[in-house]
Design a protein around this motif. Structure first.
Motif, PDB file in Angstrom:
ATOM      1  N   SER A 315       0.827  -1.201   0.000  1.00 44.48           N
ATOM      2  CA  SER A 315       0.000   0.000   0.000  1.00 44.48           C
ATOM      3  C   SER A 315       0.866   1.257   0.000  1.00 44.48           C
ATOM      4  O   SER A 315       0.489   2.270  -0.568  1.00 44.48           O
ATOM      5  CB  SER A 315      -0.959  -0.019   1.184  1.00 44.48           C
ATOM      6  N   HIS A 316       2.017   1.177   0.649  1.00 42.53           N
ATOM      7  CA  HIS A 316       2.891   2.340   0.700  1.00 42.53           C
ATOM      8  C   HIS A 316       3.802   2.420  -0.504  1.00 42.53           C
ATOM      9  O   HIS A 316       3.786   3.380  -1.256  1.00 42.53           O
ATOM     10  CB  HIS A 316       3.786   2.258   1.940  1.00 42.53           C
TER      11      HIS A 316
ATOM     12  N   LEU B  67       3.702   9.828   6.497  1.00 47.77           N
ATOM     13  CA  LEU B  67       3.955   8.907   7.619  1.00 47.77           C
ATOM     14  C   LEU B  67       5.302   8.219   7.491  1.00 47.77           C
ATOM     15  O   LEU B  67       6.007   8.006   8.458  1.00 47.77           O
ATOM     16  CB  LEU B  67       2.848   7.852   7.696  1.00 47.77           C
ATOM     17  N   LYS B  68       5.606   7.808   6.265  1.00 44.82           N
ATOM     18  CA  LYS B  68       6.810   7.004   6.087  1.00 44.82           C
ATOM     19  C   LYS B  68       8.002   7.906   5.821  1.00 44.82           C
ATOM     20  O   LYS B  68       8.226   8.371   4.714  1.00 44.82           O
ATOM     21  CB  LYS B  68       6.616   6.040   4.923  1.00 44.82           C
ATOM     22  N   THR B  96      -0.679  10.782   2.942  1.00 45.12           N
ATOM     23  CA  THR B  96       0.193   9.629   2.729  1.00 45.12           C
ATOM     24  C   THR B  96      -0.408   8.688   1.701  1.00 45.12           C
ATOM     25  O   THR B  96      -1.585   8.818   1.345  1.00 45.12           O
ATOM     26  CB  THR B  96       0.426   8.890   4.065  1.00 45.12           C
ATOM     27  N   THR B  97       0.377   7.742   1.233  1.00 42.46           N
ATOM     28  CA  THR B  97      -0.141   6.751   0.286  1.00 42.46           C
ATOM     29  C   THR B  97      -0.771   5.565   1.003  1.00 42.46           C
ATOM     30  O   THR B  97      -1.510   4.795   0.394  1.00 42.46           O
ATOM     31  CB  THR B  97       0.979   6.220  -0.628  1.00 42.46           C
ATOM     32  N   SER B  98      -0.440   5.427   2.260  1.00 45.49           N
ATOM     33  CA  SER B  98      -0.959   4.259   2.993  1.00 45.49           C
ATOM     34  C   SER B  98      -2.404   4.472   3.405  1.00 45.49           C
ATOM     35  O   SER B  98      -2.802   5.563   3.791  1.00 45.49           O
ATOM     36  CB  SER B  98      -0.106   4.014   4.243  1.00 45.49           C
ATOM     37  N   ASP B  99      -3.200   3.393   3.295  1.00 48.37           N
ATOM     38  CA  ASP B  99      -4.527   3.484   3.916  1.00 48.37           C
ATOM     39  C   ASP B  99      -4.662   2.362   4.946  1.00 48.37           C
ATOM     40  O   ASP B  99      -5.732   1.823   5.155  1.00 48.37           O
ATOM     41  CB  ASP B  99      -5.638   3.433   2.868  1.00 48.37           C
ATOM     42  N   ASP B 103      -2.592   2.614  10.843  1.00 51.33           N
ATOM     43  CA  ASP B 103      -2.013   3.956  10.716  1.00 51.33           C
ATOM     44  C   ASP B 103      -3.080   5.023  10.940  1.00 51.33           C
ATOM     45  O   ASP B 103      -2.859   6.007  11.656  1.00 51.33           O
ATOM     46  CB  ASP B 103      -1.419   4.140   9.314  1.00 51.33           C
ATOM     47  N   ARG B 117      -5.570  10.111   2.089  1.00 49.81           N
ATOM     48  CA  ARG B 117      -4.784   9.177   1.305  1.00 49.81           C
ATOM     49  C   ARG B 117      -4.620   9.785  -0.079  1.00 49.81           C
ATOM     50  O   ARG B 117      -5.609  10.123  -0.740  1.00 49.81           O
ATOM     51  CB  ARG B 117      -5.533   7.855   1.205  1.00 49.81           C
ATOM     52  N   LYS B 118      -3.378   9.947  -0.479  1.00 57.95           N
ATOM     53  CA  LYS B 118      -3.116  10.589  -1.768  1.00 57.95           C
ATOM     54  C   LYS B 118      -3.641   9.703  -2.883  1.00 57.95           C
ATOM     55  O   LYS B 118      -3.222   8.558  -3.028  1.00 57.95           O
ATOM     56  CB  LYS B 118      -1.611  10.815  -1.961  1.00 57.95           C
ATOM     57  N   PRO B 119      -4.586  10.183  -3.696  1.00 58.58           N
ATOM     58  CA  PRO B 119      -5.069   9.361  -4.796  1.00 58.58           C
ATOM     59  C   PRO B 119      -4.005   9.242  -5.884  1.00 58.58           C
ATOM     60  O   PRO B 119      -3.163  10.131  -6.021  1.00 58.58           O
ATOM     61  CB  PRO B 119      -6.281  10.133  -5.313  1.00 58.58           C
TER      62      PRO B 119
END
Ligand SMILES: Nc1ncnc2c1ncn2[C@@H]1O[C@H](COP(=O)(O)OP(=O)(O)OP(=O)(O)O)[C@@H](O)[C@H]1O
Ligand SMILES: [Mg+2]
Lengths: 540, 145
Positions: A315-316, B67-68, B96-99, B103, B117-119
């Motif tokens: 996902s990341h 986040l990362k 962030t890209t994570s969903d 988190d 969450r960045k589309p």
């Protein structure tokens, strides 16, 4: 084997303990008739009885003898009267005293006569003539008095009296002597006969009884000799033979019974042993199984953790570069219109489309992986209401379509609200989507009972599918329809299947091209109806 | 008048560039300061290190947090922001890209104001940035420091 080793000696002990110890009755052999019961009692009883008989017969004998002796004496006295009175009368008449005395002396010699007296009774003589011989001593006497009548030329004259007294002493003495002789001889005879009987009884019965007692005393079921009496065979089988036979039969029966018992016992021991071994085996297998389950659980947990971290990094880390490709692609497309020709723009557009598709797949993949992770929160669910919700959302999203939806009322199940909602929305979404070309699209949700269990279903009258490929429906990213006809990624049913599996159920489909399709699912199949469900996969 | 600066905490230059592009597209005039990692972000916020000359009591109008991050993570930065009295009320948006559910939950537990969450689609992203700026910088009444 220790169990068997323990049981059999114990059983031997039990046999030894219950075997009668040799007692007095079988202690020593030999002939000692007076030292124990039967002989002595037999002797006493025989002697008592025959003594009684002897006594009675002796008494009656003596009684008869007594009477005979007494009547002898009486006859003798009558003899004296008959034969001697005349001569005595003549002597008395002539007053011949000497002659009288001689005559009386002669009579006195007769047996038992004790005293004789002649007394003159004529007129009134002042001192009548009295001649007496002998004398009276005892009390037991027989006395007679006879008148002496003298025949004086035809005239009978009573001239005196003869008084005779006979004693019974002699009678008594003789009786006593005779009684003693009879008693002694009878007694001796009785004793000898008794001894003989005793000996016979001993020879014929008692010693065999003793032998039998001894045999029984030593008797064990293991020493296998039969009981045999040492004696001359009687011509016909007697009671002892019967007894010996009966005993030998019993011995055989006992041996058989004992044998059977031992067999049964051994079988029991074997059974026990087998059961114990089976139990050990079960315990061992259980331990192995537990160990294996622990191991598998650990492996599963590890795999889940790995999957989680994989999903996280997908996902990341996978999504971020896609975003960049897409973003810069758009920048290129928009900012450099003059430089890039139509063909170039087309390529860029394809790149961006591919990127978006991949991002979508990643998202679907994440959804799928999430549906198999995390704890189930099982609660009673109103599936009817949830299905109605899902249909309402579909209508909202696609207001142009008119789809007839039939939702059975009061359909319930125990399950995880979020995940069951995913199941329903996926199935209904498919039904909605694949009826797009149908004339009068109709979808239905309901429940039917098969083998007493509820089977839930979602049905439509849409495109349907070829049953030959039914297995592929549930494989991730596998689709039976072309993307031009029906868009989609192919992850919906795979997700449904995983969620249903976590609810202990199955999902399957029936369909026909152009006729529509029905998707069935069950929950908690391994459980008795009414049992509390729990998550078969636990975490993950 | 307090600062209208937006602090963007993001380690990837491509993402920074795209975000800046999106902001430009949405025609927001705010100054955007990029911190390339968590430590730098804290230095800026608390006026330490290279930002020692900055006025501590002038926090940014909005913090956009990835986040990362290498080293100090986004959630750690968030925690420090919420611990400090000056920055406690600064709106922080996780971008962030994570969903990942965890988190999201952690972010909200630590007091994040939004989780975005960045589309993948850039146009959508521009739309998100638009709304974000509109809400947090224009509509939302800032709490007085
Ligand atoms: N109601 C239906 N009628 C006919 N075919 C169906 C139906 N539901 C599913 N299918 C077939 O099964 C395939 C897999 O379905 P699934 O829901 O997994 O994927 P999808 O609907 O194509 O994509 P998405 O992942 O967006 O749901 C579909 O591509 C379709 O061919
Ligand atoms: Mg589908």
């Amino acid at each position: 084997m220790d169990t068997a080793g323990d049981v059999i000696p114990a059983e031997h002990d039990a046999v030894a303990a219950t075997r009668p110890r040799p007692t007095l009755a079988a202690g020593t052999g030999g002939f000692r008739p007076f030292s124990r019961g039967i002989g002595l009692r037999l002797l006493t009883l025989i002697i008592l009885f025959s003594s009684l008989v002897t006594l009675l017969s002796t008494l009656s004998q003596l009684y008869i003898d007594y009477h005979r002796d007494v009547s002898d004496i009486e006859r003798r006295l009558e003899e004296i009267e008959r034969t001697n009175l005349d001569s005595l009368a003549s002597s008395l008449w002539h007053v011949d005293t000497d002659q009288l005395r001689v005559q009386l002396d002669g009579l006195l010699r007769l047996p038992d006569v004790e005293m004789l007296e002649v007394r003159e009774t004529v007129g009134s003589v002042a001192n009548p003539l009295v001649v007496t011989v002998g004398g009276s001593h005892g009390t037991s006497v027989i006395e007679r008095t006879y008148p002496i009548i003298y025949d004086d030329r035809g005239t009978p004259r009573p001239i005196g009296m003869l008084h005779v007294s006979a004693t019974l002493e002699g009678v008594y003495r003789r009786l006593l002597e005779r009684g003693v002789v009879i008693l002694v001889t009878q007694g001796v005879k009785t004793f000898l006969v008794s001894l003989f009987i005793l000996y016979i009884v001993h020879r014929l019965v008692t010693r065999h009884l003793v032998a039998i007692a001894e045999f029984l005393g030593e008797f064990t079921l293991h020493a296998g000799e039969a009981l045999v009496l040492r004696r001359r065979r009687p011509p016909a089988r007697d009671e002892l033979d019967q007894m010996v036979d009966a005993f030998n039969d019993m011995r055989g029966n006992l041996a058989r019974a004992y044998h059977d018992l031992r067999e049964a016992n051994r079988a029991l021991v074997r059974d026990n042993e087998a059961r114990r071994r089976a139990e050990e085996e079960v315990t061992r297998l259980n331990a192995v199984l537990e160990q294996r389950v622990r191991q598998r659980t650990a492996e599963l947990e590890a795999a889940n953790a790995e999957l989680s971290s994989f999903a996280y990094s997908v996902s990341h880390d996978l999504r971020a570069p896609l975003r960049r490709i897409e973003g810069f692609g758009q920048m290129l497309q928009e900012g450099y219109v003059e430089i890039i020709d139509d063909k170039g723009r087309h390529y860029i557009e394809r790149i961006r489309a591919g990127t978006r598709e991949m991002a979508e797949m990643i998202d679907s993949f994440l959804k799928l992986s999430r549906s198999t992770r995390g704890e189930l929160t099982v609660e009673p669910l109103d599936l009817s209401a949830m299905a109605a919700d899902a249909v309402a959302k579909l209508r909202e999203k696609d207001p142009d379509r008119s789809v007839g939806a039939t939702i059975a009322p009061a359909v319930t199940v125990e399950g995880d609200r979020k995940l069951m909602a995913v199941v329903l929305s996926n199935l209904l979404e498919n039904a909605w989507k694949y009826t797009r070309r149908a004339d009068a699209a109709a979808i239905a949700f309901g429940v039917e009972s098969r083998a007493g269990r509820p089977v839930y279903f979602v049905r439509d009258n849409g495109a349907g599918f070829d049953m030959a490929f039914v297995d592929r429906l549930f494989i991730p990213f596998h689709r039976l329809h072309k993307a031009e006809d029906f868009e989609g990624i192919g992850i919906g049913l795979a997700t449904v299947q995983r969620i249903i599996a976590r609810h202990g159920g199955r999902v399957w489909a029936e369909g026909e091209p152009g006729q529509g399709a029905t998707f069935y699912f069950t929950c908690w199949e391994g459980r008795e109806p009414g049992e509390q469900p729990n998550d078969p996969a636990g975490r993950g | 008048m307090s600062s209208q600066t937006i602090l963007l905490v993001e380690d990837n230059p491509d993402d920074v560039e795209l975000t800046l592009l999106a902001f430009r597209r949405s025609r927001m005039a705010n100054e955007i300061l990029v911190a390339w990692n968590g430590e730098e972000a804290l230095d800026y916020l608390f006026a330490t290190g290279q930002y020692v000359s900055r006025d501590v009591n002038d926090p940014p109008a909005l913090v956009l947090l990835d986040l990362k991050l290498p080293g100090l993570g986004g959630l750690d930065v968030l925690r420090r922001i919420r611990e400090h009295p000056v920055t406690r009320r600064v709106p922080v948006v996780i971008l962030t890209t994570s969903d990942d559910e965890q988190d999201i939950v952690n972010g909200y537990n630590l007091g994040v104001n939004s989780y975005i969450r960045k589309p993948v689609d850039f146009s959508s992203f521009v739309g998100v940035v638009d709304q974000l700026g509109l809400y947090w910088l224009v509509v939302n009444t800032r709490s007085p420091v």
